[in-house]
Design an enzyme around this catalytic site. Structure first.
Site, short mmCIF file in Angstrom:
data_model
loop_
_atom_site.label_atom_id
_atom_site.label_comp_id
_atom_site.label_asym_id
_atom_site.label_seq_id
_atom_site.Cartn_x
_atom_site.Cartn_y
_atom_site.Cartn_z
N GLY A 11 0.82 -1.22 0.00
CA GLY A 11 0.00 0.00 0.00
C GLY A 11 0.85 1.26 0.00
N TYR A 137 -16.04 -3.53 8.63
CA TYR A 137 -14.62 -3.16 8.53
C TYR A 137 -13.90 -3.47 9.85
CZ TYR A 137 -10.72 0.27 8.13
OH TYR A 137 -9.50 0.90 8.11
N TRP A 203 -21.06 17.19 7.71
CA TRP A 203 -21.98 16.10 8.00
C TRP A 203 -22.23 15.93 9.51
CZ3 TRP A 203 -19.45 11.68 4.58
CH2 TRP A 203 -19.59 12.04 3.23
N1 LIG Z 1 -6.77 6.78 7.09
C1 LIG Z 1 -7.03 6.65 8.38
O1 LIG Z 1 -7.57 7.58 9.04
C2 LIG Z 1 -6.66 5.39 9.10
C3 LIG Z 1 -6.08 4.31 8.45
N2 LIG Z 1 -5.76 3.19 9.16
C4 LIG Z 1 -5.19 1.99 8.52
O2 LIG Z 1 -4.01 2.29 7.81
C5 LIG Z 1 -3.90 1.43 6.66
C6 LIG Z 1 -3.66 2.27 5.42
O3 LIG Z 1 -4.72 3.20 5.27
P1 LIG Z 1 -4.60 4.49 4.31
O4 LIG Z 1 -3.19 4.71 3.95
O5 LIG Z 1 -5.41 5.56 4.94
O6 LIG Z 1 -5.40 3.99 3.03
P2 LIG Z 1 -5.26 4.47 1.51
O7 LIG Z 1 -6.60 4.24 0.90
O8 LIG Z 1 -4.67 5.83 1.44
O9 LIG Z 1 -4.21 3.45 0.90
C7 LIG Z 1 -4.49 2.10 0.83
C8 LIG Z 1 -3.51 1.43 -0.11
O10 LIG Z 1 -3.89 0.05 -0.18
C9 LIG Z 1 -3.66 -0.41 -1.46
N3 LIG Z 1 -4.63 -1.45 -1.82
C10 LIG Z 1 -5.97 -1.44 -1.64
N4 LIG Z 1 -6.52 -2.57 -2.14
C11 LIG Z 1 -5.48 -3.32 -2.64
C12 LIG Z 1 -5.39 -4.57 -3.29
N5 LIG Z 1 -6.48 -5.32 -3.55
N6 LIG Z 1 -4.16 -5.01 -3.66
C13 LIG Z 1 -3.06 -4.27 -3.42
N7 LIG Z 1 -3.07 -3.09 -2.80
C14 LIG Z 1 -4.28 -2.60 -2.42
C15 LIG Z 1 -3.84 0.77 -2.42
O11 LIG Z 1 -2.89 0.59 -3.46
P3 LIG Z 1 -2.91 1.36 -4.90
O12 LIG Z 1 -2.75 2.82 -4.59
O13 LIG Z 1 -1.77 0.81 -5.64
O14 LIG Z 1 -4.26 1.06 -5.51
C16 LIG Z 1 -3.54 1.97 -1.53
O15 LIG Z 1 -2.30 2.56 -1.83
C17 LIG Z 1 -5.20 0.62 6.61
O16 LIG Z 1 -4.99 -0.64 7.16
C18 LIG Z 1 -6.14 1.43 7.49
O17 LIG Z 1 -7.09 0.60 8.10
C19 LIG Z 1 -5.98 3.10 10.52
C20 LIG Z 1 -6.54 4.14 11.20
C21 LIG Z 1 -6.95 5.36 10.55
C1 LIG Z 2 -10.63 6.07 10.69
C2 LIG Z 2 -12.08 5.71 10.87
O1 LIG Z 2 -12.86 6.39 9.90
C3 LIG Z 2 -14.27 6.12 9.88
O2 LIG Z 2 -14.88 6.49 11.07
P1 LIG Z 2 -15.12 7.98 11.48
O3 LIG Z 2 -14.10 8.42 12.45
O4 LIG Z 2 -16.52 8.14 11.91
O5 LIG Z 2 -14.83 8.72 10.10
P2 LIG Z 2 -15.01 10.03 9.29
O6 LIG Z 2 -13.70 10.70 9.24
O7 LIG Z 2 -15.63 9.69 7.98
O8 LIG Z 2 -16.07 10.93 10.10
C4 LIG Z 2 -15.81 11.48 11.35
C5 LIG Z 2 -16.93 12.41 11.76
O9 LIG Z 2 -16.89 13.57 10.91
C6 LIG Z 2 -18.18 13.84 10.40
N1 LIG Z 2 -18.07 14.59 9.13
C7 LIG Z 2 -18.44 15.88 8.97
N2 LIG Z 2 -18.29 16.27 7.69
C8 LIG Z 2 -17.76 15.19 7.04
C9 LIG Z 2 -17.38 14.99 5.69
O10 LIG Z 2 -17.51 15.86 4.83
N3 LIG Z 2 -16.85 13.77 5.38
C10 LIG Z 2 -16.71 12.77 6.33
N4 LIG Z 2 -16.17 11.60 5.95
N5 LIG Z 2 -17.10 12.94 7.62
C11 LIG Z 2 -17.62 14.13 7.96
C12 LIG Z 2 -18.82 12.47 10.30
O11 LIG Z 2 -20.22 12.56 10.20
C13 LIG Z 2 -18.33 11.83 11.61
O12 LIG Z 2 -19.13 12.26 12.68
C14 LIG Z 2 -14.55 4.69 9.66
O13 LIG Z 2 -14.30 4.37 8.38
C15 LIG Z 2 -13.75 3.80 10.60
O14 LIG Z 2 -13.77 2.50 10.13
C16 LIG Z 2 -12.34 4.24 10.86
O15 LIG Z 2 -11.48 3.45 11.17
#
Ligand SMILES: NC(=O)C1=CN([C@@H]2O[C@H](COP(=O)(O)OP(=O)(O)OC[C@H]3O[C@@H](n4cnc5c(N)ncnc54)[C@H](OP(=O)(O)O)[C@@H]3O)[C@@H](O)[C@H]2O)C=CC1
Ligand SMILES: C[C@H]1O[C@H](OP(=O)(O)OP(=O)(O)OC[C@H]2O[C@@H](n3cnc4c(=O)[nH]c(N)nc43)[C@H](O)[C@@H]2O)[C@@H](O)[C@@H](O)C1=O
Length: 316
Positions: A11, A137, A203
């Site tokens: 990733g 998830y 939202w």
């Molecule tokens: N974002 C957040 O707020 C949080 C994220 N995490 C965790 O961190 C990790 C990374 O998340 P994040 O960086 O935000 O996610 P992104 O969506 O930014 O990146 C996910 C990456 O996974 C790769 N990927 C998805 N599906 C496949 C597949 N079938 N085969 C190969 N590669 C794949 C994609 O590759 P490509 O670009 O090549 O398609 C992409 O680069 C996850 O496990 C997530 O649960 C945990 C807490 C919060």
């Molecule tokens: C990392 C985490 O991320 C997710 O959980 P979440 O924390 O609820 O994620 P969120 O960032 O989408 O929202 C946080 C809060 O913010 C509010 N909100 C306002 N305005 C917008 C808006 O414009 N977009 C989004 N997305 N949210 C909005 C929204 O309604 C909520 O109250 C899960 O995927 C979970 O699986 C996970 O791991």
């Protein structure tokens, strides 16, 4: 990890994976390998087996996953549980079959019960019902944690899991339907400013509280834990401070320099009321975050201005 150890970052183009690659390079690691999802679909066991057999990575950072914000999780629950269980099962088992020395699995704080006592410590896992908007998830992520623990127990592997709080930074997803709140609001306020719109929709009620960690801090923590953490129990990664979405929106409005009004759309879900993580265990390892939210919002908005147009990546 030695500086020439073969390290696979799954990733590597995403928010987390790109920050981990950046951190590894900064620290002098020279043998980092990665593949895009087009080159290697991690849901396909045959492709995964072939990749591990050919490349024989020594260390694996598992940052590939199907990831999305509250509405994406709520609307595509089957995709989130299926893809994540397939990706993590293939990578964890192929790591075992190919004698990977250490693997780091990334979960998320949505694994905790919706009403877990705050701040949430690692012992709260499986003590209550999950938040319905992201239950599939979260169940995939819990399966990933338990799979790492079970492999360690039965096969003597060295797989660690980390549970990061909500993350943000360069290479985040800025799609308004599927992104998390912080990148969505950066884009919404920016577009409202340049198009002279009078209101921006946020939202939910704005009352839920969230904690935000910059991806560079997360990456620093993962590399640190890969080198220093060996316990079977997973560890939280966060900053130990949260704020209501309403206040986050005000901060982003000010960073972007937007002067209109915020309107709350209560037809959209609020999700978990609060999910502040207890970082005692992490602090005891000697690590702590260094990028403040104010600083991180400014640098992420700068990155957005230089790299994103109409919600998609362009390189300027
Ligand atoms: N974002 C957040 O707020 C949080 C994220 N995490 C965790 O961190 C990790 C990374 O998340 P994040 O960086 O935000 O996610 P992104 O969506 O930014 O990146 C996910 C990456 O996974 C790769 N990927 C998805 N599906 C496949 C597949 N079938 N085969 C190969 N590669 C794949 C994609 O590759 P490509 O670009 O090549 O398609 C992409 O680069 C996850 O496990 C997530 O649960 C945990 C807490 C919060
Ligand atoms: C990392 C985490 O991320 C997710 O959980 P979440 O924390 O609820 O994620 P969120 O960032 O989408 O929202 C946080 C809060 O913010 C509010 N909100 C306002 N305005 C917008 C808006 O414009 N977009 C989004 N997305 N949210 C909005 C929204 O309604 C909520 O109250 C899960 O995927 C979970 O699986 C996970 O791991």
């Amino acid at each position: 990890m030695d500086l020439d150890s073969k390290i696979y970052v799954a990733g590597h183009r995403g928010l987390v994976g790109s920050a981990i690659v950046r951190k590894l390079k900064e620290k002098g690691y020279t043998n980092i390998i990665y593949r895009t999802s087009k080159e290697l679909d991690l849901t396909d066991r045959t492709q995964v087996d072939q990749f591990f057999a050919e490349e024989k990575p020594e260390y694996v950072f598992m940052a590939a996953a199907k990831v999305g914000g509250i509405v994406a999780n709520n609307e595509y629950p089957a995709d989130f549980i299926r893809d994540n269980i397939m990706i993590q099962t293939n990578v964890i088992d192929a790591s075992y079959q190919n004698n990977v020395k250490k693997l780091l699995f990334l979960g998320s704080t949505c694994i905790y019960p919706k009403y877990a006592p705050q701040p949430m410590n690692e012992d709260s896992l499986l003590t209550g019902e999950l938040e319905p908007t992201n239950e599939p998830y979260a169940i995939a992520k819990i399966a990933g944690i338990k799979m790492c623990e079970a492999y360690n127990r039965q096969y003597g592997t060295n797989y660690i899991s980390v549970m990061p709080t909500n993350l943000y930074g360069p290479n985040d997803n800025f799609d308004l339907e599927t992104s998390h709140v912080l990148p969505a609001l950066i884009r919404k306020f920016h577009e409202a400013k340049i198009n002279s719109k009078h209101t921006v929709e946020v939202w939910g009620t704005g009352n839920p509280k969230r904690e935000f960690l910059h991806s560079y801090d997360l990456a620093d923590a993962t590399v640190y834990l890969m080198n220093h953490y060996e316990e079977n129990q997973f560890v939280n990664i966060g900053v130990g401070k949260d704020l209501p979405i309403k206040e986050l929106a005000e901060k982003i409005k000010s960073v972007v320099g937007y002067e209109g009004e915020i309107v709350f759309n209560t037809d959209k879900p609020d999700g978990t009321p609060r999910k502040l993580v207890d970082v005692t265990k992490l602090s005891n390892t000697g690590w702590e975050a260094s990028i403040s939210l104010d600083e991180g919002l400014k640098s992420t908005y700068d990155w957005f201005l230089n790299n994103i147009e109409n919600g998609t990546r362009v390189t300027k």
